[in-house]
Design an enzyme around this catalytic site. Structure first.
Site, PDB file in Angstrom:
ATOM      1  N   CYS A 173      -5.532   0.068   5.792  1.00 51.81           N
ATOM      2  CA  CYS A 173      -6.041   1.447   5.803  1.00 51.81           C
ATOM      3  C   CYS A 173      -7.287   1.631   4.948  1.00 51.81           C
ATOM      4  CB  CYS A 173      -4.953   2.429   5.374  1.00 51.81           C
ATOM      5  SG  CYS A 173      -4.661   2.451   3.585  1.00 51.81           S
ATOM      6  N   CYS A 197      -6.435  -2.475   0.323  1.00 50.46           N
ATOM      7  CA  CYS A 197      -5.504  -2.542   1.452  1.00 50.46           C
ATOM      8  C   CYS A 197      -6.285  -2.923   2.703  1.00 50.46           C
ATOM      9  CB  CYS A 197      -4.814  -1.199   1.653  1.00 50.46           C
ATOM     10  SG  CYS A 197      -3.865  -1.156   3.183  1.00 50.46           S
ATOM     11  N   CYS A 206       0.030   3.046   3.538  1.00 52.33           N
ATOM     12  CA  CYS A 206       0.362   2.501   4.866  1.00 52.33           C
ATOM     13  C   CYS A 206       1.345   1.325   4.820  1.00 52.33           C
ATOM     14  CB  CYS A 206      -0.914   2.091   5.594  1.00 52.33           C
ATOM     15  SG  CYS A 206      -1.589   0.536   5.008  1.00 52.33           S
ATOM     16  N   CYS A 232       0.826  -1.209   0.000  1.00 52.80           N
ATOM     17  CA  CYS A 232       0.000   0.000   0.000  1.00 52.80           C
ATOM     18  C   CYS A 232       0.858   1.257   0.000  1.00 52.80           C
ATOM     19  CB  CYS A 232      -0.920  -0.011   1.218  1.00 52.80           C
ATOM     20  SG  CYS A 232      -1.923   1.466   1.351  1.00 52.80           S
ATOM     21  N   ASP A 238      22.643  -1.730 -20.476  1.00 58.23           N
ATOM     22  CA  ASP A 238      22.596  -2.909 -19.623  1.00 58.23           C
ATOM     23  C   ASP A 238      21.397  -3.773 -20.028  1.00 58.23           C
ATOM     24  OD1 ASP A 238      22.441  -4.739 -17.601  1.00 58.23           O
ATOM     25  OD2 ASP A 238      22.087  -3.282 -16.006  1.00 58.23           O
TER      26      ASP A 238
HETATM   27 ZN   LIG Z   1      -3.057   0.908   3.243  1.00 62.20          ZN
END
Ligand SMILES: [Zn+2]
Length: 456
Positions: free
Chosen positions: A234, A231, A212, A209, A363
């Site tokens: 939160c 999530c 959070c 997230c 690369d």
């Molecule tokens: Zn969250």
């Protein structure tokens, strides 16, 4: 001041004209010349043009072509920076080309594909009416660094676009998060369902997230980190999109048909460019149509008439053989080509052209981040794989580690020999080149079979 504008426009056009006579297109010079004479030129040129700025990691060019088609279908006049010159100089040159010498615009609209880092300055001068963010992915060949950097750049561009409607990918937790920090009207678009029958397992660019740091949970996922995220800690979750692709009705090598829910109304749209990720580009185009007040039916008609652009599922003439070229810039894009290939019906020949010039990224270790393992599971549907380009042998090594049967693998570093090998068989070819490989191969094919110059 007025004279300076006129002089700046004329100088830019003369430079462009001169470059064309020399047979060179798509350089930054005409814009540089204009900016040198009048540093503020873009603000003046863009003042009376309704500009749609299209930015994000993958899908900018295809989304731009889709938006162009929608404007055409709606009967609106526009221009676009079609040659892929998506930094400020290229954009300035395009505006200069499409203005009268007095600085007054020739078109009502502009479709401007813009590099994520350049969007900060470009949006400041242009003051767009719509900003579309396609998605945000990690771009290992990107000179601007990591995902969060890209997100910050895109956000800064949007903050410089106070009067724009912002179209955001609801399925991309990174792009969608921008909505929390802005006052603009936002239109979300997304895909409500999985899009591939079989799919490459990928490393997510955004597993945690953004607010959070807890690990996202997914109801379903489409590709990369895109999908129905939420999530658990939160509560940040995929916003409900106004443009939602509900069902994939049919996917073929040439098109995809989907059911789209737009403002609660269902419509069936045929998207004339194949590939699961183009479903997102189509939904993004529909979101832009809503932002501009163009009818959803006109937008749906436009989706059926889009031609694939330069190096984006571009059809190439190769004798009687059907060939499509898909430019790759990063592992996420590469994995999408593999998803497309492995979901194709019928047999195909797969060609990878790996160069390590400046435009490709020196690369090439990123090939180890791509899930080539899926090639080994395709069985008879894969007639063979050719590794080509400067780093053909390294590519071949990667493919051997991926478990591709050796009898299916050929190494042909030389492009002339490669073209003969592709034209000398009868299966459809999917070609995946890096940038300079694409330019070189295109030029050779143009020499043998005829092909438009890309800036036309
Ligand atoms: Zn969250």
């Amino acid at each position: 001041m007025k004279l300076r504008i006129i002089f700046s426009i004329i100088a830019s056009r003369l430079t462009r004209f001169g470059l064309r006579i020399l047979g060179r297109g798509g350089t930054a010079l005409p814009g540089k010349v204009a900016l040198k004479i009048c540093p503020d030129i873009l603000r003046t040129l863009a003042r009376d043009v309704k500009t749609i700025v299209i930015t994000g990691t993958n899908g900018k060019t295809t989304s731009s072509r889709i938006v162009e088609q929608i404007l055409t279908e709606a009967g609106l006049s526009y221009f676009a920076n079609r040659s892929g010159a998506n930094l400020i100089q290229g954009i300035v040159a395009e505006f200069a080309m499409h203005s009268k010498v007095t600085g007054k615009p020739k078109c009502d609209y502009a479709v401007i594909e813009c590099d994520e880092a350049a969007s900060v300055m470009v949006c400041k001068y242009i003051n767009p009416v719509v900003v579309l963010v396609t998605n945000i992915f990690g771009d290992q060949l990107d000179r601007f660094g990591d995902v969060m950097n890209t997100l910050e750049n895109v956000k800064a561009g949007i903050k410089n676009s106070p009067s724009a409607v912002i179209c955001l990918n609801a399925d991309c937790s990174l792009s969608a998060s921008i909505a929390r920090e802005i006052e603009n009207q936002v239109i979300f678009y997304g895909v409500d369902t999985e899009i591939y029958r079989e799919r490459i397992p990928e490393v997510s660019d955004a597993a945690h997230c953004i607010f959070c740091k807890a690990r996202y949970e997914y109801d379903y996922s489409t590709y990369g980190h895109l999908g129905g995220f939420n999530c658990p800690k939160c509560g940040y979750k995929r916003p409900q999109p106004r443009v939602a692709v509900g069902k994939i009705l049919n996917q073929s090598a040439d098109s995809t048909t989907v059911e789209m829910l737009v403002d609660g109304e269902t419509l069936v749209a045929c998207i004339s460019i194949p590939g699961g990720y183009n479903i997102y580009n189509a939904a993004a185009g529909m979101a832009v149509a809503l932002a501009l007040g163009i009818s959803k039916d006109a937008a749906a008609r436009a989706l059926a008439g889009v031609e694939s652009g330069f190096g984006r599922m571009e059809k190439l003439p190769l004798g009687g053989v059907s060939a499509r070229m898909i430019l790759v810039k990063n592992p996420a894009g590469c994995n999408q080509v593999l998803n497309f290939l492995s979901n194709m019906d019928g047999q195909a020949l797969f060609v990878i052209c790996l160069n390590d010039n400046v435009g490709d990224g020196r690369d090439v270790s990123w090939i180890w981040d791509v899930s080539f393992e899926i090639l080994g599971t395709m069985g008879d549907r894969l007639s063979g794989v050719i590794a080509s380009g400067i780093r053909a042998h390294e590519m071949a090594l990667r493919l051997k580690y991926a478990g591709l049967p050796v009898e299916k693998l050929r190494v042909i570093p030389d492009y002339d020999q490669l073209i003969d090998a592709m034209a000398g068989q009868d299966k459809p070819v999917v070609i995946m080149p890096t940038y300079s490989a694409m330019m070189e191969l295109r030029e050779k094919i143009a020499g043998k079979y005829g092909l438009k110059d890309f800036w036309e």
